[in-house]
Structures are given as structure tokens and as C-alpha cells.
Design a protein around this motif. Structure first.
Motif, mmCIF file in Angstrom:
data_model
loop_
_atom_site.group_PDB
_atom_site.id
_atom_site.type_symbol
_atom_site.label_atom_id
_atom_site.label_comp_id
_atom_site.label_asym_id
_atom_site.label_seq_id
_atom_site.Cartn_x
_atom_site.Cartn_y
_atom_site.Cartn_z
ATOM 1 N N PRO A 62 0.829 -1.214 0.000
ATOM 2 C CA PRO A 62 0.000 0.000 0.000
ATOM 3 C C PRO A 62 0.860 1.260 0.000
ATOM 4 C CG PRO A 62 -0.754 -1.573 1.655
ATOM 5 C CD PRO A 62 0.566 -2.075 1.165
ATOM 6 N N PHE A 63 0.448 2.253 -0.778
ATOM 7 C CA PHE A 63 1.252 3.471 -0.884
ATOM 8 C C PHE A 63 1.306 4.234 0.437
ATOM 9 C CE2 PHE A 63 -2.942 5.341 -1.536
ATOM 10 C CZ PHE A 63 -2.830 6.601 -0.958
ATOM 11 N N MET A 64 0.329 3.999 1.331
ATOM 12 C CA MET A 64 0.296 4.727 2.601
ATOM 13 C C MET A 64 1.245 4.144 3.642
ATOM 14 S SD MET A 64 -1.446 7.466 2.751
ATOM 15 C CE MET A 64 -1.594 7.643 4.517
ATOM 16 N N LEU A 65 1.899 3.043 3.320
ATOM 17 C CA LEU A 65 2.726 2.362 4.317
ATOM 18 C C LEU A 65 3.832 3.269 4.847
ATOM 19 C CD1 LEU A 65 3.369 -0.269 5.820
ATOM 20 C CD2 LEU A 65 4.866 -0.887 3.918
ATOM 21 N N ILE A 66 4.609 3.879 3.952
ATOM 22 C CA ILE A 66 5.736 4.702 4.399
ATOM 23 C C ILE A 66 5.271 6.008 5.039
ATOM 24 C CG2 ILE A 66 7.761 5.993 3.618
ATOM 25 C CD1 ILE A 66 8.384 3.716 1.732
ATOM 26 N N PRO A 67 4.283 6.743 4.470
ATOM 27 C CA PRO A 67 3.783 7.930 5.188
ATOM 28 C C PRO A 67 3.284 7.613 6.587
ATOM 29 C CG PRO A 67 3.055 7.997 2.917
ATOM 30 C CD PRO A 67 3.699 6.653 3.112
ATOM 31 N N LEU A 68 2.580 6.497 6.742
ATOM 32 C CA LEU A 68 2.117 6.115 8.082
ATOM 33 C C LEU A 68 3.282 5.762 8.989
ATOM 34 C CD1 LEU A 68 -1.065 3.985 7.287
ATOM 35 C CD2 LEU A 68 -0.971 6.234 8.368
ATOM 36 N N LEU A 69 4.310 5.150 8.408
ATOM 37 C CA LEU A 69 5.509 4.841 9.181
ATOM 38 C C LEU A 69 6.142 6.124 9.723
ATOM 39 C CD1 LEU A 69 7.745 2.866 10.139
ATOM 40 C CD2 LEU A 69 8.827 3.194 7.906
ATOM 41 N N LEU A 70 6.197 7.158 8.910
ATOM 42 C CA LEU A 70 6.759 8.435 9.355
ATOM 43 C C LEU A 70 5.927 9.045 10.480
ATOM 44 C CD1 LEU A 70 7.688 9.958 5.872
ATOM 45 C CD2 LEU A 70 9.278 9.192 7.638
ATOM 46 N N VAL A 71 4.614 8.950 10.376
ATOM 47 C CA VAL A 71 3.744 9.463 11.442
ATOM 48 C C VAL A 71 3.987 8.702 12.739
ATOM 49 C CG1 VAL A 71 1.360 9.736 12.200
ATOM 50 C CG2 VAL A 71 1.967 10.265 9.836
ATOM 51 N N LEU A 72 4.079 7.385 12.663
ATOM 52 C CA LEU A 72 4.281 6.567 13.858
ATOM 53 C C LEU A 72 5.637 6.848 14.503
ATOM 54 C CD1 LEU A 72 2.821 3.148 12.640
ATOM 55 C CD2 LEU A 72 1.814 4.736 14.307
ATOM 56 N N ILE A 73 6.665 7.029 13.678
ATOM 57 C CA ILE A 73 7.987 7.341 14.214
ATOM 58 C C ILE A 73 7.960 8.678 14.939
ATOM 59 C CG2 ILE A 73 10.354 7.959 13.570
ATOM 60 C CD1 ILE A 73 10.076 5.917 11.288
ATOM 61 N N ASP A 74 7.333 9.675 14.324
ATOM 62 C CA ASP A 74 7.257 11.001 14.940
ATOM 63 C C ASP A 74 6.491 10.947 16.255
ATOM 64 O OD1 ASP A 74 8.555 11.719 12.660
ATOM 65 O OD2 ASP A 74 7.042 13.110 11.928
ATOM 66 N N ALA A 75 5.393 10.211 16.264
ATOM 67 C CA ALA A 75 4.596 10.107 17.488
ATOM 68 C C ALA A 75 5.381 9.392 18.583
ATOM 69 C CB ALA A 75 3.294 9.363 17.194
ATOM 70 N N ALA A 76 6.140 8.359 18.208
ATOM 71 C CA ALA A 76 6.927 7.624 19.191
ATOM 72 C C ALA A 76 8.078 8.461 19.731
ATOM 73 C CB ALA A 76 7.466 6.335 18.566
ATOM 74 N N ALA A 77 8.644 9.305 18.879
ATOM 75 C CA ALA A 77 9.815 10.086 19.285
ATOM 76 C C ALA A 77 9.463 11.361 20.026
ATOM 77 C CB ALA A 77 10.662 10.415 18.054
#
Length: 205
Positions: A62-77
């Protein structure tokens, strides 16, 4: 000639995936303050991660995989509050649109086209996010006219590094990381004796 959308069968994705994981870890470490790059401020390949990272994978991803990954990383950090900040709410849709465009062009772009694509996305991202900041920041030193906008996207605020400096570093990092991703894909494809991404022509007509 086989379709480019049969890339999962070629399995030429392990090296690009390793690079994407490394870039994701770098983003988390940078946001946590474990990594500082004062000389290379804004040397961040996030548009390359969204565009070229999506480009080298199959349509099954899915094309949203990497954008969602960036959101999750930012939220975790940095916490959910930073993800919901008004500036970041302008940033994430840019990554999602870039990933969507890349997903539509899988197998239709050569190496040069891929690099031109990420450069175009990086430029649009820069001008869009700077324009949003220019319009929305209540404490901005910029005037709300054409001269103020030109200042926002060129010299920046007095006493700070010029805006074009960040654009230069962003383009360098996006193009550099895209080259690594494309080289990793072709290296693994060659090792597996699979079809590589050509310099100009797409993988398949």
C-alpha cells in the motif's frame, strides 16, 4: 518482457527495505536528539523515503505504508501532540501524495525519471510548507505580501540561516538517498539475475 508489477517474484526488495529501516531509525534518533547534524541542518531524506521508497516496491505494498511509518515514528519520538501540530498537519499529506504518485508510476519510470520525480516532489514540498508557515505563523517576521513570501522562500528570517540553505540540503539528501535506494534495488536484482530498472526507459512498455 515481464511486467514491473511482478516485482515481488523478483524479491529485489531486501536491500531497499534495509535502507528504509535504517532511514526510519535515523529519523527516530534525530527527533529524540541522539543524532545532531548542525553542519547539515535539514539533511533529511524523508521525501525520498516517501517517493522513491514507494517506487521500488510492488503495487501489493500500500502506498500509505511509508507515510504512516513516518507518522508513527514522529509520534513515538516526540509524542502525539507534535504529530497534530498545525505545521506537521501540512507536512504529512505531502508525503502521502508523493507516495501515491510513486505508486501510480511503478514500472513506468527509469532511473533518471525517478530522480527527477523525487526532486520535483522535494521542491513542491519546500514551497508548499514554507507558504503554509508564511501564511499561518502568528509570530512570523514576514509581511503578508509577495515580498514577504519571497523572503520566506529565499533569505528567511533575519538572524537565521537562509531558507535556500535548507532547500539545498533537502534536495541533496533526497537525491542522495534516492540514488542509494535505486542502486540497492538494481544491485539485488542483478545478483538475483532479475530485471533491473534501466537508466531512461521503463521496465516494461
Amino acid at each position: 518482457m515481464s511486467s514491473p508489477d511482478s516485482r515481488p517474484a523478483s524479491r529485489a526488495f531486501l536491500l531497499p527495505l534495509a535502507l528504509i529501516i535504517a532511514a526510519a531509525a535515523f529519523r527516530w534518533a534525530k527527533l529524540k536528539g541522539y543524532v545532531t547534524l548542525e553542519v547539515f541542518e535539514n539533511f533529511t531524506p524523508w521525501m525520498a523515503l516517501a517517493f522513491t521508497g514507494t517506487l521500488v516496491f510492488s503495487k501489493r505494498v500500500p502506498f500509505m505504508l511509508i507515510p504512516l511509518l513516518l507518522v508513527l515514528i514522529d509520534a513515538a519520538a516526540t509524542g502525539l501532540h507534535s504529530v497534530l501540530h498545525w505545521e506537521m498537519l501540512a507536512v504529512y499529506p505531502c508525503f502521502a501524495i508523493a507516495a501515491l504518485l510513486a505508486s501510480r508510476k511503478r514500472g513506468q519510470m527509469g532511473l533518471l525519471g525517478s530522480l527527477l520525480g523525487v526532486a520535483a516532489c522535494s521542491l513542491v514540498f519546500y514551497f508548499f510548507t514554507n507558504t503554509v508557515s508564511w501564511l499561518s505563523n502568528p509570530v512570523s517576521a514576514y509581511s503578508r505580501d509577495l515580498a514577504g513570501w519571497l523572503q520566506a522562500v529565499t533569505t528567511g528570517e533575519p538572524g537565521h540561516l537562509p531558507s535556500w540553505f535548507f532547500l539545498r540540503n533537502s534536495l541533496m539528501s533526497d537525491l542522495g538517498f534516492s540514488l542509494l535506494l535505486l542502486a540497492a534495488y538494481n544491485t539485488e536484482a542483478a545478483f538475483r539475475q532479475q530485471q533491473r530498472i534501466p537508466l531512461r526507459q521503463p521496465l516494461a512498455a
